[in-house]
Design an enzyme around this catalytic site. Structure first.
Site, PDB file in Angstrom:
ATOM      1  CB  CYS A  38      -0.985   0.004   1.166  1.00 29.07           C
ATOM      2  SG  CYS A  38      -2.278  -1.243   0.966  1.00 29.07           S
ATOM      3  CG  HIS A  74     -13.312   8.551 -10.581  1.00 33.51           C
ATOM      4  ND1 HIS A  74     -14.554   8.147 -10.155  1.00 33.51           N
ATOM      5  CD2 HIS A  74     -12.872   7.603 -11.434  1.00 33.51           C
ATOM      6  CE1 HIS A  74     -14.870   7.008 -10.748  1.00 33.51           C
ATOM      7  NE2 HIS A  74     -13.859   6.652 -11.520  1.00 33.51           N
ATOM      8  CD  GLU A 126      -8.486   0.178   2.280  1.00 28.20           C
ATOM      9  OE1 GLU A 126      -8.307   1.282   2.832  1.00 28.20           O
ATOM     10  OE2 GLU A 126      -7.688  -0.770   2.381  1.00 28.20           O
TER      11      GLU A 126
END
Length: 149
Positions: free
Chosen positions: A25, A75, A136
């Site tokens: 990550c 986005h 998530e």
């Protein structure tokens, strides 16, 4: 009159990277987030009120969440502005990408805290934020409860 909890679900796509993290990550990647927003209050008891019987009109709740969270984060790529990722953020922004710089590591845990603060400021005085669940992945989520804070 009884207190009633109502929940509305939202979804948005967001990218992020965790600066200094020791796993995958640390790379820029994205998630299809799902946000469950639960508020608590008493249904309007005035039978002449246009929203009689509602704690809050789902449309009104949707407007708040869209303006504060979904329209902002959807986005976008989120970076902690207190890290060297700010250089990458500038490069992406200069190329026309939607970049958000925040004061925290953009984990689900920290994002849900940020979202709670934003939502609480917008709710009518008669309604309290009860809980948030930010999912998530299909198997990973962070939860915020007013009773814990």
């Amino acid at each position: 009159m009884s207190n009633i909890r109502i929940t509305k679900q939202f979804s948005f796509e967001t990218g992020h990277a965790l600066y200094g993290y020791d796993g995958k990550c640390k790379n820029v990647h994205g998630h299809s987030y799902r946000l469950d927003v639960t508020v608590i209050g008493q249904p309007i008891s005035d039978n002449t009120h246009v929203k009689f019987g509602m704690v809050i009109d789902f449309t009104d709740l949707k407007k708040i969440i869209k303006e504060e969270i979904v329209n902002v984060f959807d986005h976008a790529t989120v970076f902690n502005k207190n890290t060297p990722h700010v250089e990458l953020a500038k490069e992406l922004s200069d190329r026309g990408h939607n970049v958000l710089l925040v004061d925290y590591q953009p984990t689900s845990e920290m994002m849900v805290i940020d979202f709670a603060e934003k939502i609480k400021k917008r709710l009518p005085n008669t309604i309290q934020l009860h809980a948030l669940k930010l999912q998530e992945t299909a198997t990973s989520f962070a939860e915020w409860y007013a009773s814990d804070n």
